[in-house]
Design an enzyme around this catalytic site. Structure first.
Site, short mmCIF file in Angstrom:
data_model
loop_
_atom_site.label_atom_id
_atom_site.label_comp_id
_atom_site.label_asym_id
_atom_site.label_seq_id
_atom_site.Cartn_x
_atom_site.Cartn_y
_atom_site.Cartn_z
CG ASP A 110 108.67 -2.63 63.16
OD1 ASP A 110 109.03 -3.75 63.59
OD2 ASP A 110 109.16 -1.87 62.64
CD GLN A 111 108.36 -10.35 63.65
OE1 GLN A 111 109.57 -10.18 63.87
NE2 GLN A 111 107.84 -11.48 63.64
N GLY B 256 87.68 -26.86 64.43
CA GLY B 256 86.44 -27.73 65.40
C GLY B 256 87.13 -28.23 66.68
CB THR C 204 86.21 -26.89 72.96
OG1 THR C 204 86.94 -27.58 74.00
CG2 THR C 204 85.68 -25.67 73.27
CG ASP D 283 91.97 -32.16 60.30
OD1 ASP D 283 91.81 -33.08 59.55
OD2 ASP D 283 91.77 -32.04 61.49
CG ASP E 227 88.83 -32.98 65.27
OD1 ASP E 227 87.71 -33.61 65.76
OD2 ASP E 227 89.99 -32.86 66.08
CD GLU F 22 86.37 -34.40 68.67
OE1 GLU F 22 85.84 -34.55 69.93
OE2 GLU F 22 87.21 -34.16 68.47
CG MET G 160 90.13 -38.54 66.33
SD MET G 160 89.25 -37.31 67.04
CE MET G 160 87.64 -37.56 66.72
CE1 TYR H 51 92.46 -39.09 69.85
CE2 TYR H 51 93.99 -40.13 68.68
CZ TYR H 51 93.28 -38.91 68.85
OH TYR H 51 93.30 -38.17 67.81
#
Length: 530
Positions: A234-235, A261, A264, A300, A302, A304, A370, A372
């Protein structure tokens, strides 16, 4: 290291800032004497068998073993007593100094005549020993907006003020069995300054919860919970959000940012750009929901990619990115963190050139190229190439696809170095059907990964296919017909030395579950920024 022989003369001093055996990173600091410099040119020879592959913050030309570095358009003028630095990487390691060094035709040590003997001696230091007194990055504020540059209001502790930022994925609680508590047991939590929670959705141009079960519904047992206390039926708040709240209580210096974002869910940004104010309002309501408003310290972005293609293509125009982040800043206010992960495409006319990232950056606390996923098995037949090269190298499949190029391009557009964070992948990318151990080989497809073809966590690769070579500041491995590239503690340490030498704001990584159970990679990253 030699010092100026005449206090009134300009000098150029060399330091080996990093040496990993097969390669090295060097730094040269040009300092004006009592007379200002309008431009500078540094030239020297290297010992036989040594060569330089690439440079940053200077234009490099070479003739045989003679190297010439000329200032960029934005860092040539130096006031009396001011200094600026440029750097480069080369191979192999073990450089013991440079030869016949000249600064604007005179000896680099401040003498009037060049000398054919080494003008410097090695410092044998694994980290930079010279801090530029003026930034080598552009200081011009973009003129695309009248708004002032945003200075972060919440500064991290430790690491000399450098930011250590990691992504935590909401879906990691499923197949990966990676939970917020793992940040504690791995030793990651005390090393973080900021945690990015990925991802919120952008469907219909509005921020929306990505996975309600993982986010705030999943019940945690005592053994899975950060504080050893089980959730009750119940929290009001459970799931990752409640665990993040407990993490902040245990580590109050960690700031948590809700990232929206990602690959996907970036499609909704196109609609967001059509009505940035409405988008910002929806994001504010999601992040500041009364049930978890105390958990998050900001948002933030993101995306793409703005005005370019990722999973989907966007044609909202070059100013769309700036409009979206400026609307978020206006809605969240100056006390919240507003950050952004962006493309690292440093090629001419590439993704970084089609959107106004500099205009957007003035509204951000920091920006994260990014650096990478430059190369991978989506090119099924290769050529094999490191997915996160620090520098360019002979045979690189596409120029501009490296960290140095990305950072240089951002600085050239007017983004301050202190706002740029260097990206590190806690995973590798690989091919199968490879017969060549060195980069540049052909392949037949993606190497098998635990969760996805062509990608594997560092914690698996370190024993499954240990590194047996380095190129462009990162590691690669060849085993059983498979070829992988990934960063190791050693290459991360070298990259952090470079980031510090550039005056960058810190580093970020994707993502926490790829590290070893004892946090090998984040330890190297955090220690490297100190």
């Amino acid at each position: 290291m030699s010092t100026a022989s005449a206090a009134t003369s300009a000098t150029a001093t060399y330091t080996t800032t990093s040496d990993w055996g097969s390669g090295f990173q060097g730094n040269v600091t040009v300092k004006a004497g009592s007379t200002a410099l309008s431009s500078w040119k540094v030239e020297f020879d290297l010992p036989a068998g040594k060569s330089i592959a690439s440079a940053w913050d200077a234009d490099l030309t070479k003739s045989g073993n003679h190297y010439t570095f000329v200032n960029k358009s934005w860092n040539g003028a130096l006031a009396a007593g001011a200094s600026v630095s440029f750097g480069f990487t080369g191979s192999p390691g073990g450089v013991s100094g440079v030869l016949d060094c000249k600064l604007n035709g005179a000896s680099c040590d401040g003498g009037s005549n060049p000398t054919p003997t080494p003008t410097v001696t090695p410092t044998n230091s694994p980290s930079p020993t010279v801090t530029p007194t003026t930034s080598p990055s552009p200081t011009v504020t973009p003129t695309t907006s009248p708004s002032p540059t945003v200075t972060p209001t919440i500064e991290p502790t430790g690491n000399g003020g450098k930011k250590v930022v990691g992504y935590f994925t909401e879906w990691g609680v499923y197949g990966r069995n990676y939970h917020v508590k793992n940040l504690v047991t791995s030793g990651t939590a005390p090393k973080l300054t900021h945690l990015l929670y990925a991802f919120g959705n952008t469907a219909g141009g509005r921020c929306a919860i990505g996975d309600s079960y993982a986010d705030y519904e999943k019940a945690y047992t005592a053994d899975q919970s950060v504080d050893g206390v089980a959730d009750t039926w119940d929290q009001p708040l459970r799931g990752n959000f409640n665990q993040l709240r407990k993490l902040k209580k245990a580590y109050p210096n960690i700031k948590i940012i809700y990232s929206v974002g990602g690959w996907t869910w970036s499609g909704g940004f196109t609609q967001a750009a059509a009505n940035p104010a409405a988008f910002a309002d929806s994001c504010y309501k999601m992040v500041e929901d009364p049930r978890w408003a105390d958990v998050f310290d900001g948002i933030d972005v993101d995306w793409e990619y703005p005005n370019a293609c990722g999973l989907t293509c966007d044609t909202s125009g070059p100013d769309a990115y700036k409009k979206v982040v400026s609307a978020l800043r206006a809605k969240f206010g100056s006390s919240a963190l507003v950050t952004s992960a962006i493309t690292a495409d440093g090629s001419d006319g590439g993704k970084m050139d089609v959107a106004d990232y500099a205009g957007g950056a003035q509204y951000l606390d920091w920006i994260m190229p990014m650096t990478y996923d430059f190369f991978g098995a989506w090119d099924a037949k290769g050529p094999t190439a490191p997915h996160s090269p620090l520098t360019t190298y002979n045979g690189i499949p596409k120029e501009g696809f490296n960290s140095v190029a990305a950072v240089e391009k951002l600085k050239g557009k007017g983004v301050p170095a202190s706002k740029i964070l260097l990206g590190i992948g806690f995973y590798g990318r690989g091919w199968t059907g490879v017969t060549q151990a060195t980069p540049g080989g052909t392949a037949t497809g993606a190497a098998q990964g635990t969760y996805e073809a062509g990608i594997e966590d560092y914690k698996v690769l370190k024993t499954k296919c240990p590194s047996n070579g380095t190129i462009a500041g990162t590691a690669y491995a060849f085993c059983g017909g498979n070829w992988w590239s990934y960063d190791t503690p050693a290459t991360i340490s070298s990259k952090m030395a470079w980031a510090k030498g550039q005056g960058l704001g810190g580093a970020f990584f994707w993502e926490t579950s790829g590290d070893t159970p004892n946090g090998e990679l984040i330890t190297a990253l955090a220690n490297g920024l100190k």
